[in-house]
Design a protein around this motif. Structure first.
Motif, PDB file in Angstrom:
ATOM      1  N   CYS A 170     -28.525  13.769   9.629  1.00  0.00           N
ATOM      2  CA  CYS A 170     -29.712  13.789   8.787  1.00  0.00           C
ATOM      3  C   CYS A 170     -29.704  12.584   7.850  1.00  0.00           C
ATOM      4  O   CYS A 170     -28.656  12.091   7.455  1.00  0.00           O
ATOM      5  N   ASN A 171     -30.887  12.123   7.533  1.00  0.00           N
ATOM      6  CA  ASN A 171     -31.040  10.956   6.673  1.00  0.00           C
ATOM      7  C   ASN A 171     -31.188  11.416   5.229  1.00  0.00           C
ATOM      8  O   ASN A 171     -32.209  11.982   4.855  1.00  0.00           O
ATOM      9  N   ALA A 172     -30.170  11.174   4.420  1.00  0.00           N
ATOM     10  CA  ALA A 172     -30.199  11.614   3.024  1.00  0.00           C
ATOM     11  C   ALA A 172     -31.234  10.859   2.206  1.00  0.00           C
ATOM     12  O   ALA A 172     -31.619  11.304   1.136  1.00  0.00           O
ATOM     13  N   ASN A 173     -31.720   9.734   2.711  1.00  0.00           N
ATOM     14  CA  ASN A 173     -32.713   8.946   1.983  1.00  0.00           C
ATOM     15  C   ASN A 173     -34.150   9.365   2.274  1.00  0.00           C
ATOM     16  O   ASN A 173     -35.071   8.873   1.637  1.00  0.00           O
ATOM     17  N   SER A 174     -34.360  10.246   3.249  1.00  0.00           N
ATOM     18  CA  SER A 174     -35.715  10.691   3.575  1.00  0.00           C
ATOM     19  C   SER A 174     -36.258  11.575   2.462  1.00  0.00           C
ATOM     20  O   SER A 174     -35.565  12.457   1.961  1.00  0.00           O
ATOM     21  N   VAL A 175     -37.503  11.333   2.098  1.00  0.00           N
ATOM     22  CA  VAL A 175     -38.164  12.135   1.069  1.00  0.00           C
ATOM     23  C   VAL A 175     -39.253  12.950   1.764  1.00  0.00           C
ATOM     24  O   VAL A 175     -40.221  12.396   2.283  1.00  0.00           O
ATOM     25  N   ILE A 176     -39.065  14.270   1.791  1.00  0.00           N
ATOM     26  CA  ILE A 176     -39.986  15.171   2.478  1.00  0.00           C
ATOM     27  C   ILE A 176     -40.550  16.155   1.463  1.00  0.00           C
ATOM     28  O   ILE A 176     -39.810  16.767   0.699  1.00  0.00           O
ATOM     29  N   HIS A 177     -41.874  16.313   1.451  1.00  0.00           N
ATOM     30  CA  HIS A 177     -42.548  17.256   0.566  1.00  0.00           C
ATOM     31  C   HIS A 177     -43.385  18.203   1.411  1.00  0.00           C
ATOM     32  O   HIS A 177     -44.036  17.785   2.368  1.00  0.00           O
ATOM     33  N   PHE A 216     -27.330  22.498  10.223  1.00  0.00           N
ATOM     34  CA  PHE A 216     -28.682  22.265  10.717  1.00  0.00           C
ATOM     35  C   PHE A 216     -29.164  20.892  10.275  1.00  0.00           C
ATOM     36  O   PHE A 216     -28.576  20.259   9.412  1.00  0.00           O
ATOM     37  N   LYS A 217     -30.252  20.456  10.889  1.00  0.00           N
ATOM     38  CA  LYS A 217     -30.847  19.171  10.545  1.00  0.00           C
ATOM     39  C   LYS A 217     -32.362  19.351  10.510  1.00  0.00           C
ATOM     40  O   LYS A 217     -32.946  19.923  11.432  1.00  0.00           O
ATOM     41  N   GLY A 218     -32.986  18.891   9.436  1.00  0.00           N
ATOM     42  CA  GLY A 218     -34.441  18.912   9.362  1.00  0.00           C
ATOM     43  C   GLY A 218     -34.997  17.740  10.149  1.00  0.00           C
ATOM     44  O   GLY A 218     -34.450  16.643  10.106  1.00  0.00           O
ATOM     45  N   ILE A 219     -36.082  17.977  10.893  1.00  0.00           N
ATOM     46  CA  ILE A 219     -36.677  16.896  11.679  1.00  0.00           C
ATOM     47  C   ILE A 219     -38.192  16.862  11.477  1.00  0.00           C
ATOM     48  O   ILE A 219     -38.825  17.888  11.240  1.00  0.00           O
ATOM     49  N   LYS A 249     -39.334  11.548  14.557  1.00  0.00           N
ATOM     50  CA  LYS A 249     -39.780  10.428  13.742  1.00  0.00           C
ATOM     51  C   LYS A 249     -38.861  10.215  12.549  1.00  0.00           C
ATOM     52  O   LYS A 249     -38.636   9.093  12.120  1.00  0.00           O
ATOM     53  N   LYS A 250     -38.328  11.311  12.017  1.00  0.00           N
ATOM     54  CA  LYS A 250     -37.488  11.225  10.821  1.00  0.00           C
ATOM     55  C   LYS A 250     -36.604  12.462  10.751  1.00  0.00           C
ATOM     56  O   LYS A 250     -36.976  13.521  11.233  1.00  0.00           O
ATOM     57  N   THR A 251     -35.423  12.314  10.186  1.00  0.00           N
ATOM     58  CA  THR A 251     -34.551  13.460   9.915  1.00  0.00           C
ATOM     59  C   THR A 251     -34.357  13.557   8.410  1.00  0.00           C
ATOM     60  O   THR A 251     -34.510  12.574   7.687  1.00  0.00           O
ATOM     61  N   PHE A 252     -34.036  14.756   7.943  1.00  0.00           N
ATOM     62  CA  PHE A 252     -33.849  14.944   6.509  1.00  0.00           C
ATOM     63  C   PHE A 252     -32.841  16.046   6.227  1.00  0.00           C
ATOM     64  O   PHE A 252     -32.612  16.915   7.062  1.00  0.00           O
ATOM     65  N   CYS A 253     -32.230  15.966   5.038  1.00  0.00           N
ATOM     66  CA  CYS A 253     -31.222  16.932   4.598  1.00  0.00           C
ATOM     67  C   CYS A 253     -31.760  17.851   3.504  1.00  0.00           C
ATOM     68  O   CYS A 253     -31.123  18.845   3.160  1.00  0.00           O
ATOM     69  N   GLU A 254     -32.906  17.483   2.946  1.00  0.00           N
ATOM     70  CA  GLU A 254     -33.448  18.200   1.789  1.00  0.00           C
ATOM     71  C   GLU A 254     -34.969  18.115   1.842  1.00  0.00           C
ATOM     72  O   GLU A 254     -35.526  17.114   2.280  1.00  0.00           O
TER      73      GLU A 254
END
Length: 139
Positions: free
Chosen positions: A14-21, A78-81, A101-106
């Motif tokens: 997961c990409n810790a730098n991804s910003v998901i809202h 798990f990994k957010g996608i 397209k992107k992965t996220f941790c938070e």
């Protein structure tokens, strides 16, 4: 009806730098959006005497509407996608091909009518992930 979905999942963490809202609204647009003019940065809310002190409530506004939010970490196993579908199939029988397209941790989710709490569907979804893993793991 069963869904026939193929996700092209590269081996990446997961990409810790991804910003998901997750926003409490429906926008009829599919694609990238420049939200900086409509979504103001969040601030920590210090005046929440009636909720759990361990939870930090965030405040923001979207097009003038006040929002209360909370950050949720995706469990370690798990990994957010975020997926993208370039071409939808013509029938339900054909497989749908989704590309990551992107992965996220938070993820930060927002409510407009109440403070974030454990009864929100996103909290229950994360709880269900962990419960489902425990049920289906082999000993």
């Amino acid at each position: 009806m069963a869904l026939n979905v193929k996700v092209n999942l590269p081996d990446q963490s997961c990409n810790a730098n991804s910003v998901i809202h997750s926003m409490p609204c429906k926008i009829h647009h599919d694609g990238e959006a420049n939200i900086t003019g409509f979504f103001s940065p969040y601030v920590e809310n210090k005046d929440t005497d009636f909720i759990d002190k361990a939870d930090t409530v965030l405040e923001a506004s979207f097009r003038g509407y006040p929002l209360q939010g909370k950050k949720i970490k995706i469990p370690n196993s798990f990994k957010g996608i975020v997926v993208n579908e370039m071409k939808k199939p013509l029938t339900d029988m054909e497989p749908r091909n989704l590309n990551i397209k992107k992965t996220f941790c938070e993820i930060t989710y927002w409510n407009w009518d109440c403070f974030p709490n454990k009864n929100d569907s996103i909290h229950q979804s994360v709880d269900w992930l962990l419960l489902s893993k425990m049920i289906h793991e082999t000993a």
